[in-house]
Design an enzyme around this catalytic site. Structure first.
Site, PDB file in Angstrom:
ATOM      1  N   ARG A 241       0.851  -1.192   0.000  1.00 52.28           N
ATOM      2  CA  ARG A 241       0.000   0.000   0.000  1.00 52.28           C
ATOM      3  C   ARG A 241       0.888   1.243   0.000  1.00 52.28           C
ATOM      4  O   ARG A 241       1.947   1.267   0.647  1.00 52.28           O
ATOM      5  CB  ARG A 241      -0.922  -0.008   1.215  1.00 52.28           C
ATOM      6  CG  ARG A 241      -1.934  -1.155   1.193  1.00 52.28           C
ATOM      7  CD  ARG A 241      -2.845  -1.141   2.407  1.00 52.28           C
ATOM      8  NE  ARG A 241      -3.792  -2.248   2.353  1.00 52.28           N
ATOM      9  CZ  ARG A 241      -3.555  -3.462   2.844  1.00 52.28           C
ATOM     10  NH1 ARG A 241      -2.382  -3.718   3.432  1.00 52.28           N
ATOM     11  NH2 ARG A 241      -4.469  -4.417   2.751  1.00 52.28           N
ATOM     12  N   LYS A 268      -2.992  -2.252   7.600  1.00 53.42           N
ATOM     13  CA  LYS A 268      -4.435  -2.054   7.575  1.00 53.42           C
ATOM     14  C   LYS A 268      -5.143  -3.131   8.383  1.00 53.42           C
ATOM     15  O   LYS A 268      -6.100  -2.851   9.104  1.00 53.42           O
ATOM     16  CB  LYS A 268      -4.930  -2.064   6.128  1.00 53.42           C
ATOM     17  CG  LYS A 268      -6.419  -1.831   5.976  1.00 53.42           C
ATOM     18  CD  LYS A 268      -6.826  -1.805   4.517  1.00 53.42           C
ATOM     19  CE  LYS A 268      -8.320  -1.563   4.356  1.00 53.42           C
ATOM     20  NZ  LYS A 268      -8.725  -1.536   2.931  1.00 53.42           N
ATOM     21  N   HIS A 331      -1.824   3.335  -5.864  1.00 55.55           N
ATOM     22  CA  HIS A 331      -2.432   2.113  -5.338  1.00 55.55           C
ATOM     23  C   HIS A 331      -2.667   1.086  -6.440  1.00 55.55           C
ATOM     24  O   HIS A 331      -2.806  -0.119  -6.171  1.00 55.55           O
ATOM     25  CB  HIS A 331      -3.762   2.469  -4.654  1.00 55.55           C
ATOM     26  CG  HIS A 331      -4.192   1.483  -3.604  1.00 55.55           C
ATOM     27  ND1 HIS A 331      -4.685   0.241  -3.912  1.00 55.55           N
ATOM     28  CD2 HIS A 331      -4.187   1.552  -2.252  1.00 55.55           C
ATOM     29  CE1 HIS A 331      -4.988  -0.412  -2.802  1.00 55.55           C
ATOM     30  NE2 HIS A 331      -4.684   0.369  -1.779  1.00 55.55           N
ATOM     31  N   ARG A 334      -0.900  -2.428  -7.048  1.00 51.36           N
ATOM     32  CA  ARG A 334      -1.343  -3.646  -6.369  1.00 51.36           C
ATOM     33  C   ARG A 334      -2.257  -4.476  -7.278  1.00 51.36           C
ATOM     34  O   ARG A 334      -2.101  -5.697  -7.389  1.00 51.36           O
ATOM     35  CB  ARG A 334      -2.058  -3.284  -5.066  1.00 51.36           C
ATOM     36  CG  ARG A 334      -1.108  -2.721  -4.026  1.00 51.36           C
ATOM     37  CD  ARG A 334      -1.825  -2.121  -2.832  1.00 51.36           C
ATOM     38  NE  ARG A 334      -2.643  -3.046  -2.082  1.00 51.36           N
ATOM     39  CZ  ARG A 334      -2.185  -3.952  -1.231  1.00 51.36           C
ATOM     40  NH1 ARG A 334      -0.867  -4.068  -1.043  1.00 51.36           N
ATOM     41  NH2 ARG A 334      -3.006  -4.750  -0.562  1.00 51.36           N
ATOM     42  N   HIS A 358      -3.760  -9.139   2.465  1.00 52.78           N
ATOM     43  CA  HIS A 358      -5.203  -9.193   2.590  1.00 52.78           C
ATOM     44  C   HIS A 358      -5.579 -10.139   3.726  1.00 52.78           C
ATOM     45  O   HIS A 358      -4.756 -10.927   4.191  1.00 52.78           O
ATOM     46  CB  HIS A 358      -5.847  -9.657   1.281  1.00 52.78           C
ATOM     47  CG  HIS A 358      -5.850  -8.604   0.228  1.00 52.78           C
ATOM     48  ND1 HIS A 358      -6.100  -8.871  -1.108  1.00 52.78           N
ATOM     49  CD2 HIS A 358      -5.616  -7.274   0.305  1.00 52.78           C
ATOM     50  CE1 HIS A 358      -6.026  -7.744  -1.801  1.00 52.78           C
ATOM     51  NE2 HIS A 358      -5.741  -6.762  -0.971  1.00 52.78           N
ATOM     52  N   TYR A 368      -3.777 -16.690   8.486  1.00 49.22           N
ATOM     53  CA  TYR A 368      -2.417 -17.179   8.262  1.00 49.22           C
ATOM     54  C   TYR A 368      -1.418 -16.227   8.907  1.00 49.22           C
ATOM     55  O   TYR A 368      -1.632 -15.026   8.956  1.00 49.22           O
ATOM     56  CB  TYR A 368      -2.127 -17.256   6.761  1.00 49.22           C
ATOM     57  CG  TYR A 368      -2.905 -18.325   6.037  1.00 49.22           C
ATOM     58  CD1 TYR A 368      -3.623 -18.016   4.891  1.00 49.22           C
ATOM     59  CD2 TYR A 368      -2.911 -19.642   6.488  1.00 49.22           C
ATOM     60  CE1 TYR A 368      -4.332 -18.996   4.203  1.00 49.22           C
ATOM     61  CE2 TYR A 368      -3.621 -20.624   5.808  1.00 49.22           C
ATOM     62  CZ  TYR A 368      -4.332 -20.297   4.668  1.00 49.22           C
ATOM     63  OH  TYR A 368      -5.029 -21.253   3.997  1.00 49.22           O
TER      64      TYR A 368
END
Length: 407
Positions: A241, A268, A331, A334, A358, A368
Site C-alpha cells: 500500500r 491495515k 495504489h 497492487r 489481505h 495465516y
C-alpha cells in the site's frame, strides 16, 4: 402603573446618573452611562434580591418579559430565581464540556497521528461536515434523527462516500463517549441502510502487459530527486500500500534477510507483514541507503527528514511521466501485480493474497501468519521483478512469460 413600550426602551438615553424605568412586577430597565440592563427585584426568604435578565438591545422587551414570567413562576414554586439561573448555567457548562466537538477532539488526541494525508482528511471532515451541525450539542442528547439529518446534508451534495465516512467517524466518537461514561449508546447503529449506497470504485490500474511495458520503461527512465525516483521504482516491485511504502523506516529493512518487516500497527489489517526483496528491489534500497540511511525514514520528505515523503510524491511523478489519474494511481500497482501474477504468471492466489496483506483465512477460519508461504513468496517476488524487467527490455514486443511455479 403604565408598562414600558419598545419605543420608550429604545429612546431611553443615558444620563450622568443611573436611573430606572419600571415595567411592573419588579421588572425594570436600569439605564446607566455605559448601557441598559434588565433587572428583576424580588424577595426570597425575607431577603431582597436582584436577578440580571440581560442587556438591551441583545435582550428585547418581549424577550425579557418571557424571562421575567419564568422567574416569577419559579419564585411562586418556592425556587430562588438566582439559584435556578446558576443551576442552568452549570448545566450548560457541563453540556459544553461534554459536547460532541469536545469529545471528538479528545478522541483524536487519544487516537494519535496515523498518516499525514489521512489525518488531514479526517480533521477536514470533522470541521466541515460534523462540528457545524452537532459539534456544540451535548453528546448524550444527540439522537439518531439528529445524526441522520447531518449526514443527509453531506449526501445531498452528492458526496455519498463522504457521508458514509462521516457516519463511521461519528460512530467512533460516540463509542469513545460511551466508554468514558459520557453517553449511553451510539446512535449511528440505528442508521443502517438509511444512507444511499456508494458506487463501488476501484483504484485505477494498468493490467495489460503491452501497456505495462511502456509504463515500466518510463519509470526506469524517470528523472527526479533520489527519494522520489526510488519510491517510484519500488512501487511496482513491492506493490504494498502507498502509505506503507512512504512510512517505511530503515530499521524495517533487513538487507541480510532480503526482506522488509512491517509491524502490525502500520498495517491495515493490524497484522505484521513481510515483503521479500528481489535483487532489483534490494539494489534500489542499497543505493538509497547511501543517501538517506542515517535518518529514520527510507523516503524522507524534502521538507525535513523528520517526516516521510508526501502522499503526492509518487502520484506527481506518474503525472510528470504523462500518466493521468484515470490511467493509474499509486495504489493501482497492487491491482497490476495481482492480475499479472494470477493470470499471466500462474501463481497460486493464496500466495498473492498473502503478499498483498489481505485478510486471508484458512479452512478453519484462522488467519495465516506472516511467514506463511514465505519461501514461495520470495520466489514469486523475484519472478515478478524479472518479468517487469523483461517487459521493459522488450517494450513494444511483449514475449509471453511462463512462471517457474510447478504446475
Amino acid at each position: 402603573m403604565q408598562k414600558l413600550t419598545a419605543t420608550a426602551v429604545k429612546q431611553a438615553k443615558p444620563k450622568p446618573k443611573p436611573y430606572k424605568l419600571a415595567d411592573g412586577g419588579g421588572l425594570y430597565l436600569h439605564v446607566k452611562p455605559n448601557g441598559k440592563y434588565w433587572r428583576y427585584k424580588y424577595r426570597f426568604a425575607n431577603k431582597e434580591k436582584l436577578l440580571a435578565l440581560g442587556v438591551y438591545p441583545d435582550t428585547s422587551l418581549a424577550d425579557v418579559r418571557k424571562l421575567h414570567q419564568v422567574a416569577r413562576k419559579n419564585l411562586a414554586d418556592g425556587i430562588d430565581p438566582n439559584t435556578h439561573k446558576q443551576a442552568q448555567r452549570a448545566a450548560e457548562q457541563d453540556a459544553l464540556a461534554n459536547s460532541f466537538e469536545v469529545i471528538a477532539l479528545e478522541w483524536l488526541k487519544k487516537r494519535g497521528a496515523k498518516s499525514e494525508g489521512g489525518d488531514k482528511r479526517l480533521n477536514r471532515l470533522l470541521q466541515k461536515d460534523l462540528f457545524p451541525y452537532i459539534g456544540k450539542r451535548p453528546i448524550s442528547k444527540i439522537a439518531s434523527p439528529d445524526l441522520l439529518k447531518t449526514l443527509r446534508r453531506i449526501e445531498s451534495r452528492g458526496a455519498v462516500d463522504t457521508a458514509h465516512r462521516a457516519k463511521q467517524i461519528a460512530a467512533m466518537v460516540f463509542r469513545y463517549a460511551v466508554a468514558t461514561g459520557r453517553a449511553e449508546r451510539d446512535p449511528s447503529v440505528d442508521l443502517k441502510g438509511a444512507l444511499a449506497q456508494p458506487t463501488k470504485t476501484h483504484f485505477k490500474a494498468i493490467t495489460e502487459p503491452n501497456e505495462i511495458a511502456p509504463l515500466i520503461v518510463a519509470i526506469q527512465n524517470y528523472q527526479g530527486t533520489p527519494v522520489v525516483m526510488a519510491a517510484l521504482k519500488l512501487s511496482p516491485l513491492l506493490f504494498c500500500r502507498p502509505g506503507e511504502l512512504r512510512h517505511l523506516e530503515w530499521k524495517e529493512v533487513k538487507f541480510k534477510g532480503k526482506r522488509i518487516e512491517l509491524p502490525a500497527e502500520k498495517m491495515k489489517m493490524k497484522e505484521p507483514h513481510i515483503i521479500p526483496l528481489s535483487t532489483q528491489a534490494t539494489a534500489i534500497l542499497e543505493e538509497l541507503h547511501l543517501i538517506t540511511g542515517r535518518g529514520k525514514y527510507v523516503f524522507p520528505s524534502a521538507r525535513g527528514a523528520s517526516r516521510p515523503l508526501s502522499d503526492n510524491g509518487v502520484r506527481t511523478a506518474l503525472r510528470t511521466l504523462g500518466y493521468t489519474n484515470e490511467q493509474i494511481s499509486p495504489h493501482g500497482f497492487r491491482a497490476m501485480a495481482r492480475t499479472i501474477l494470477d493470470e499471466e504468471l500462474n501463481f497460486p492466489i493464496d500466495w498473492i493474497e498473502h503478499q498483498l496483506a489481505h485478510a486471508v483465512r484458512d479452512p478453519n477460519g484462522r488467519a495465516y501468519n506472516r511467514t506463511k508461504y514465505i519461501s514461495q513468496r520470495q520466489q514469486m517476488m523475484q519472478t515478478w521483478a524479472d518479468y517487469l524487467d523483461g517487459l521493459a527490455s522488450s517494450h513494444s514486443n511483449v514475449v509471453p512469460f511462463r512462471s517457474i511455479v510447478n504446475e
